[in-house]
Design an enzyme around this catalytic site. Structure first.
Site, PDB file in Angstrom:
ATOM      1  N   ASP A   1     -20.585 -24.813   4.829  1.00  0.00           N
ATOM      2  CA  ASP A   1     -20.150 -25.477   6.050  1.00  0.00           C
ATOM      3  C   ASP A   1     -18.809 -24.907   6.491  1.00  0.00           C
ATOM      4  O   ASP A   1     -18.193 -24.114   5.775  1.00  0.00           O
ATOM      5  CB  ASP A   1     -20.011 -26.989   5.806  1.00  0.00           C
ATOM      6  CG  ASP A   1     -21.300 -27.580   5.262  1.00  0.00           C
ATOM      7  OD1 ASP A   1     -22.363 -27.327   5.860  1.00  0.00           O
ATOM      8  OD2 ASP A   1     -21.236 -28.250   4.210  1.00  0.00           O
TER       9      ASP A   1
ATOM     10  N   SER B   1     -17.372  -5.672   6.557  1.00  0.00           N
ATOM     11  CA  SER B   1     -17.561  -4.695   7.626  1.00  0.00           C
ATOM     12  C   SER B   1     -16.237  -4.537   8.359  1.00  0.00           C
ATOM     13  O   SER B   1     -15.638  -5.518   8.784  1.00  0.00           O
ATOM     14  CB  SER B   1     -18.651  -5.187   8.591  1.00  0.00           C
ATOM     15  OG  SER B   1     -18.857  -4.230   9.604  1.00  0.00           O
ATOM     16  N   ASN B   2     -15.785  -3.299   8.512  1.00  0.00           N
ATOM     17  CA  ASN B   2     -14.449  -3.056   9.059  1.00  0.00           C
ATOM     18  C   ASN B   2     -14.549  -2.078  10.223  1.00  0.00           C
ATOM     19  O   ASN B   2     -14.987  -0.940  10.054  1.00  0.00           O
ATOM     20  CB  ASN B   2     -13.556  -2.480   7.954  1.00  0.00           C
ATOM     21  CG  ASN B   2     -12.093  -2.411   8.370  1.00  0.00           C
ATOM     22  OD1 ASN B   2     -11.781  -2.388   9.556  1.00  0.00           O
ATOM     23  ND2 ASN B   2     -11.212  -2.384   7.380  1.00  0.00           N
TER      24      ASN B   2
ATOM     25  N   ARG C   1       0.839  -1.197   0.000  1.00  0.00           N
ATOM     26  CA  ARG C   1       0.000   0.000   0.000  1.00  0.00           C
ATOM     27  C   ARG C   1       0.880   1.255   0.000  1.00  0.00           C
ATOM     28  O   ARG C   1       0.606   2.214  -0.727  1.00  0.00           O
ATOM     29  CB  ARG C   1      -0.916  -0.036   1.228  1.00  0.00           C
ATOM     30  CG  ARG C   1      -1.812   1.160   1.374  1.00  0.00           C
ATOM     31  CD  ARG C   1      -2.807   0.932   2.506  1.00  0.00           C
ATOM     32  NE  ARG C   1      -3.196   2.208   3.078  1.00  0.00           N
ATOM     33  CZ  ARG C   1      -2.736   2.691   4.215  1.00  0.00           C
ATOM     34  NH1 ARG C   1      -1.883   1.982   4.932  1.00  0.00           N
ATOM     35  NH2 ARG C   1      -3.135   3.858   4.642  1.00  0.00           N
TER      36      ARG C   1
ATOM     37  N   HIS D   1     -25.272 -21.357   7.525  1.00  0.00           N
ATOM     38  CA  HIS D   1     -25.023 -22.792   7.498  1.00  0.00           C
ATOM     39  C   HIS D   1     -25.957 -23.531   6.539  1.00  0.00           C
ATOM     40  O   HIS D   1     -25.724 -24.686   6.194  1.00  0.00           O
ATOM     41  CB  HIS D   1     -25.152 -23.383   8.915  1.00  0.00           C
ATOM     42  CG  HIS D   1     -24.074 -24.367   9.262  1.00  0.00           C
ATOM     43  ND1 HIS D   1     -23.571 -25.284   8.351  1.00  0.00           N
ATOM     44  CD2 HIS D   1     -23.382 -24.583  10.420  1.00  0.00           C
ATOM     45  CE1 HIS D   1     -22.642 -26.019   8.938  1.00  0.00           C
ATOM     46  NE2 HIS D   1     -22.500 -25.604  10.195  1.00  0.00           N
TER      47      HIS D   1
ATOM     48  N   SER E   1      -6.641   2.452   0.533  1.00  0.00           N
ATOM     49  CA  SER E   1      -6.683   2.099   1.955  1.00  0.00           C
ATOM     50  C   SER E   1      -6.499   0.594   2.104  1.00  0.00           C
ATOM     51  O   SER E   1      -6.639  -0.165   1.135  1.00  0.00           O
ATOM     52  CB  SER E   1      -8.022   2.509   2.560  1.00  0.00           C
ATOM     53  OG  SER E   1      -9.029   1.644   2.088  1.00  0.00           O
TER      54      SER E   1
ATOM     55  N   GLY F   1     -11.006  -6.555  12.060  1.00  0.00           N
ATOM     56  CA  GLY F   1     -10.621  -5.657  13.137  1.00  0.00           C
ATOM     57  C   GLY F   1      -9.385  -4.846  12.759  1.00  0.00           C
ATOM     58  O   GLY F   1      -9.005  -4.750  11.587  1.00  0.00           O
TER      59      GLY F   1
END
Lengths: 388, 341
Positions: A360, A304-305, A199, A356, A213, A329
């Site tokens: 799996d 989602s961050n 980056r 599910h 980013s 995270g």
């Protein structure tokens, strides 16, 4: 009422720009519609004359219900009765099955069994307090005028905040997902030192507006991994897993009024710099409330961050009818063991929530392994699309 | 304004009207020579002679029928029922003739008839002579039913009754004949169908008429000391009933207590409660309470008779129920807070 988002079942007519008798040209804005997430200017699809407005401004209409009639110039049109507002109707074959399978939100009016004096009932209704939220002190728990007043008095009761349309949508869709999709969770640690180095190289000499980013790299990694694991690039509805031809990543954007997940299209085929540019623009438009209907449809997988909030690990709720969501995270320096020795690496935790019914644990693990491989060997993210 | 008794207010109105209108005649048992059982017609035989003050045989069907005939032919008879209990004998004349002749005649024949006398319990007159029969008459289309509570109302309503062209059931009360009050001078009238707000208040509406007005006002006075502002509505006439005043009051107070001396089932209070439910349902914060006489033939024994009649204590208790509050009644206060149930 056109369907302007995957989760859209109804829309509110905010403002009519045209009145009966007004001529309209194709592409001209005739009405402003409020959907669950955005306000949209709706354009006329034909040239003609507005014959009748069926849904007045301020009222809600279900998707598929006629809201206005446009006649050819000079044509007489039989008037239609105004539709019953806000009553969701079957939306037809074109609607995602997930929408029709959603249970109706429990009605706050279902207080028929509550004892309340007629006056108390009326006062509570006028002030929008559900009777079930009021403690009755009369005979056999009857709610009286005094009880409603006590419930309204500041400081003596919890503050009741009615849900905005966005929160209603979040509540409805997340409840649906948690109730119907059996979630399971798989986590991996990803060393992102090489990705961060890449980056830096990519951003060297670039203006702020051009910079890439870490999230853009994760989007690209997830998209490429989905190409190899098409079962996770899918929608589950009506007992069928529908594998989707395009890889469109929904990215979670936090707004003051709630969460919104606009879509980045064709992330597998776009270079990282383009993903970065489009993501920047998409987030900007989301913050300004200027998303278009197609920004909110078409997603096949969600990222989602919460890294910017120094979160280590979290698990997300699947965005229905998608099959999985990836929650990442913060990347933090951490002691790691490499070939028997301690070393310092920048490590990020990624957790996949998967349905599910669709997949799996082994497939989820392999998918996450591919995401990790791509991020730990990041040159693969910036060369031509690899052969599958 | 002069202070006069309820009895004298009625008697003086009869005199004033008979002096004014020669077509007015009085009929009844013992009204002439004996001067009336409750002396309402004292001295009237001497004043007007036997042509206008007619002592009748003990035959209510006969003299009510005779009065209806007089009314049909242009006189304005005022009939005294010695008590309204005796009117049951004349019910057919009242219900089937007096109330219906104008209707049957296509509006050609009016019945300007007043039947007046004491209604309700007296003092140890026992089961046959203590009845409150207003609901029976208020049920019948074609009749006006009037229930004055004060000397002024007795005067003003009787004048309206005598001057009107319809049969009027004019219900006095034996216990009120001696009561005194201010009566305006002159040609003072009280219209039918206009209830009186006898006391203004914001917390509860007490509805009463006739003798029960006094109990309602006594209760309201006591309640004011307990921090409850009761509005007292005196109906004055049951038919026509002033529904507007009732509904408007309950819309402000959100609670109603209706008082009647009658038996509870199918009584005036039930009609008032229904009127309130129809007109002010959304304003009600508690069920409408009824305070009524006991649902029994009136006992002769004085102690039991008192228990069978509603009083201010009963009204205070009913008001407390509509407010969902504990309020000690006057007797509970005076006996050191002990409840007498």
């Amino acid at each position: 009422m056109p369907k302007m988002g995957d989760g859209m079942t109804e829309g509110k007519v905010l403002r009519w720009m045209k009145q009966p008798g007004d001529p309209v040209a194709q592409g001209e804005v005739i009405v402003e519609i409020e959907t669950d997430k955005v306000n949209v200017d709706l354009e006329a699809e034909w040239d003609g004359v507005v014959a009748q407005l069926l849904v007045p401004a301020g009222e809600v209409a279900a998707v598929g219900v006629p809201i206005a009639l446009i006649a050819r110039p000079g044509e007489e049109i039989e008037r239609l009765p105004a539709p019953t507002p806000a009553e969701p109707v079957a939306t037809g074959a074109a609607a995602p099955a997930a929408a029709t399978a959603e249970p109706k939100a429990p009605s706050s009016e279902s207080a028929g069994g509550v004892r309340a004096s007629p006056l108390a009932r009326k006062m509570a209704a006028q002030r929008g307090i559900p009777l079930t939220a009021i403690h009755g002190t009369g005979p056999e728990g009857r709610i009286t005028k005094e009880d409603v007043e006590a419930a309204l008095a500041p400081g003596t009761a919890a503050t009741e905040i009615p849900l905005t349309r966005m929160r209603q949508t979040i509540a409805r869709r997340m409840t649906l997902s948690k109730q119907q999709a059996p979630h399971f969770y798989v986590s991996v640690s990803v060393a992102v030192d090489d990705a961060l180095a890449l980056r830096r190289q990519l951003n060297d000499g670039k203006s702020e507006a051009e910079k890439i980013s870490i999230n853009d790299l994760i989007v690209k990694a997830a998209a490429l991994a989905l190409v190899r694991f098409p079962n996770l690039n899918a929608a589950f509805a009506d007992g069928v897993v529908r594998r989707l031809p395009d890889v469109n990543i929904s990215i979670a954007v936090a707004l003051p009024e709630g969460l919104i997940v606009p879509t980045l299209y064709h992330c597998d085929r776009k270079p990282v710099w383009q993903i970065a540019a489009e993501a920047r623009e998409l987030v900007e438009r989301a913050r300004l409330g200027r998303l278009r209907p197609d920004d909110l449809t078409g997603g096949t997988f969600t990222l989602s961050n919460l890294g910017m909030f120094e979160v280590d690990v979290f698990a997300a709720i699947i965005n229905p009818p998608q099959a999985a969501i990836l929650a990442v995270g913060a990347a933090k320096p951490q002691a790691v063991v490499r070939e028997g020795s301690l070393a310092v690496a920048t490590v990020m935790q990624a957790t996949l929530s998967a349905d599910h019914r669709v997949t799996d644990g082994v497939e989820a693990a392999r998918f996450l392994g591919e995401v990790r491989r791509l991020l730990e060997n990041p040159v693969g993210l910036v060369i031509e699309r690899p052969a599958v | 304004m002069a202070i006069v008794s309820y009895r004298e207010a009625i008697r003086s109105t009869l005199i004033e009207e008979m002096d004014r209108d020669l077509t007015i005649v009085l009929l009844g048992e013992e009204i002439g020579l004996y001067q009336g059982t409750f002396r309402v017609t004292a001295d009237l035989l001497a004043r007007y002679g036997p042509g206008r003050v007619i002592d009748t045989p003990t035959s209510e069907t006969g003299f009510v029928g005779a009065a209806i005939g007089m009314a049909m032919l242009g006189l304005r008879p005022v009939v005294e029922m010695m008590t309204w209990n005796f009117s049951l004998v004349a019910l057919d004349q009242i219900v089937n003739n007096a109330a219906k002749i104008r209707y049957f005649s296509g509006g050609q024949v009016d019945i300007p008839l007043v039947i007046r006398g004491p209604n309700g319990a007296g003092v140890q007159l026992s089961a046959q002579h203590s009845q409150s029969l207003e609901a029976i008459y208020a049920h019948i289309p074609g009749l006006h039913v009037v229930t004055p509570a004060t000397p002024a109302e007795a005067k003003g309503l009787l004048r309206t009754a005598i001057r009107g062209n319809d049969p009027v059931i004019f219900l006095e009360n034996a216990a009120l004949y001696g009561s005194k009050g201010e009566v305006p001078e002159g040609e003072f009238v009280v219209p039918f169908g206009a209830a009186d707000v006898a006391r203004s208040g914001s917390d509860v509406t007490i509805v009463a008429y006739s003798r029960m007005l006094a109990a309602a006002l006594e209760a309201a006075e006591y309640l004011a000391g307990e921090g409850v502002e009761a509005e007292v509505i005196n109906l004055r006439t049951l038919r026509p009933l002033d529904r507007g005043t009732l509904v408007a009051s309950v819309k402000r107070t959100h609670r109603a207590v209706v008082v009647q001396e009658q038996w509870r089932p199918f009584g005036t209070a039930a009609e008032i409660a229904a009127t309130i439910a129809e007109g002010a349902f959304d304003a009600l914060d508690a069920p409408v309470e009824r305070v009524t006489g006991a649902d029994v033939p009136m006992p002769y024994a004085r102690n039991l008779e008192l228990l069978a009649l509603p009083n201010a204590e009963d009204i205070v208790r009913a008001v407390a129920r509509t407010l969902y509050r504990e309020i000690k009644t006057p007797s509970e206060r005076s006996s050191g807070g002990q409840s007498d149930g």
